[in-house]
Design an enzyme around this catalytic site. Sequence first.
Site, PDB file in Angstrom:
ATOM      1  N   ARG A   1     -34.739  59.364 -12.647  1.00 42.29           N
ATOM      2  CA  ARG A   1     -33.630  60.284 -12.419  1.00 42.29           C
ATOM      3  C   ARG A   1     -33.128  60.868 -13.741  1.00 42.29           C
ATOM      4  O   ARG A   1     -32.420  61.876 -13.747  1.00 42.29           O
ATOM      5  CB  ARG A   1     -32.491  59.566 -11.677  1.00 42.29           C
ATOM      6  CG  ARG A   1     -31.335  60.470 -11.300  1.00 42.29           C
ATOM      7  CD  ARG A   1     -30.548  59.921 -10.115  1.00 42.29           C
ATOM      8  NE  ARG A   1     -30.142  58.548 -10.268  1.00 42.29           N
ATOM      9  CZ  ARG A   1     -29.029  58.141 -10.902  1.00 42.29           C
ATOM     10  NH1 ARG A   1     -28.215  59.027 -11.455  1.00 42.29           N
ATOM     11  NH2 ARG A   1     -28.733  56.865 -10.964  1.00 42.29           N
TER      12      ARG A   1
ATOM     13  N   TYR B   1     -25.385  87.649  -8.240  1.00 43.10           N
ATOM     14  CA  TYR B   1     -25.850  86.637  -7.288  1.00 43.10           C
ATOM     15  C   TYR B   1     -24.648  85.984  -6.614  1.00 43.10           C
ATOM     16  O   TYR B   1     -23.766  85.438  -7.284  1.00 43.10           O
ATOM     17  CB  TYR B   1     -26.705  85.599  -7.999  1.00 43.10           C
ATOM     18  CG  TYR B   1     -27.274  84.587  -7.046  1.00 43.10           C
ATOM     19  CD1 TYR B   1     -28.195  84.975  -6.082  1.00 43.10           C
ATOM     20  CD2 TYR B   1     -26.873  83.255  -7.080  1.00 43.10           C
ATOM     21  CE1 TYR B   1     -28.716  84.053  -5.178  1.00 43.10           C
ATOM     22  CE2 TYR B   1     -27.383  82.339  -6.184  1.00 43.10           C
ATOM     23  CZ  TYR B   1     -28.303  82.744  -5.231  1.00 43.10           C
ATOM     24  OH  TYR B   1     -28.801  81.839  -4.332  1.00 43.10           O
TER      25      TYR B   1
ATOM     26  N   ASP C   1     -27.253  85.123 -16.646  1.00 40.40           N
ATOM     27  CA  ASP C   1     -28.299  84.898 -15.660  1.00 40.40           C
ATOM     28  C   ASP C   1     -29.481  85.780 -16.043  1.00 40.40           C
ATOM     29  O   ASP C   1     -29.410  87.004 -15.966  1.00 40.40           O
ATOM     30  CB  ASP C   1     -27.782  85.257 -14.263  1.00 40.40           C
ATOM     31  CG  ASP C   1     -28.774  84.907 -13.164  1.00 40.40           C
ATOM     32  OD1 ASP C   1     -29.996  84.942 -13.421  1.00 40.40           O
ATOM     33  OD2 ASP C   1     -28.345  84.628 -12.029  1.00 40.40           O
TER      34      ASP C   1
ATOM     35  N   LYS D   1     -38.662  82.272  -8.862  1.00 40.09           N
ATOM     36  CA  LYS D   1     -39.037  83.672  -8.676  1.00 40.09           C
ATOM     37  C   LYS D   1     -40.161  84.058  -9.637  1.00 40.09           C
ATOM     38  O   LYS D   1     -41.280  83.589  -9.523  1.00 40.09           O
ATOM     39  CB  LYS D   1     -37.792  84.527  -8.798  1.00 40.09           C
ATOM     40  CG  LYS D   1     -36.767  84.137  -7.707  1.00 40.09           C
ATOM     41  CD  LYS D   1     -35.455  84.810  -7.852  1.00 40.09           C
ATOM     42  CE  LYS D   1     -34.537  84.491  -6.667  1.00 40.09           C
ATOM     43  NZ  LYS D   1     -34.191  83.054  -6.558  1.00 40.09           N
TER      44      LYS D   1
END
Length: 390
Positions: A64, A116, A186, A211
Amino acid sequence: MTDWPPRAAGDPPRRTGRDARATRVVHAGLPAAQQGTPFLSGPVLAAPYHLSGRSDASRYGYARYANPTWTAYEVALGELEGGEAVLFSSGMAAVAAVLMPTLEPGNVVVVPGDGYPGVRTIATEQLAPRGIEVRVVASDEEAIRAALPGASLVWIETPSNPGLDVLDVEALAAAAHGAGALLAVDNTLATPLLQRPLELGADLAVASASKLLTGHSDLVLGYVASADPARAERLRTWRGLTGAIAGPLETWLAHRSLATLDVRHARQCANALALAHALDARADVRDVRYPGLPGHPAHALATDRYGGERYGTVLCFELETEARAQAFLLACRLVAEATSFGGVHSSAERRLRWGIDDVSPGFIRFSAGIEDAGDLVADVVAALDAAPTG
């Protein structure tokens, strides 16, 4: 940007800029060649690792918190962004890792109202109830500057999604820092091939790797890059505490896909530009948005920032009614009706179907794939001709 690969003493200088980036995506994050080993080692599938003695004897104790497959991909992303990258399970996990632990009650955050939607949803539904002032503004330099007084964090998206507005990152970074705020960018639509926000003064570069970076519409990942190692370490701490971790197989597939980023991007940008010109020439198509078109409001800035060769893989346009937009999408043979963008298959959708963007009912966001440009343009033109007007 430094030469890639590194130059030996006495070697003549190599070209830098985009050529170096094209080479870098192939080699980024790969280990030095060793006899009988693969170029990119396979994914490390483990929960615990062998760890003897002190808990800090190795960074790999429990998965983790660290995984060698993450490390290799993060090194690659860091080389592309010009900082230290931290991988997350999704773009939204990366967004949350920046917004949630950075801001405290009494702080002010500036977010785009036309970017977004997940960013403003976290801001308005999670941060505002905690006593954080949220200022929602347009992706416009004057509007952002007007919202700066007292701000702690400014979030911009350039190009914006879906409006494709282009902002001057360097100027806004200077303005944000002058006001005492951090700037997060972003960088999903631009990718590090077009824009390196950290080099332009931004404190954080955030992206969905689902993407363009991975490019095959089959992975969900995200990352944050920073030039400040301490900030990157705080992001890793947040990731470990919240468990927003990427699977090793997905991470390995993402790293494998990185090598083709430049060639995919070149074809997709060329296709997007060809489509934009074809659509702009039609009287039955309105408001074609693509930074590569001379009529785009930010064309000059995009040309300067992106080098005048590529302008991104996404374009947007409007048809007069929802019915015609839907008929156009149904008539396309090469274009999938799907959300997201950046994949090798061309896709498009009517954005208002989600009810999250302030756009017209006939507004279409189109993601150009790597199909032959002539075939793709012909398919779109035929679909428009088949879709009834009026």
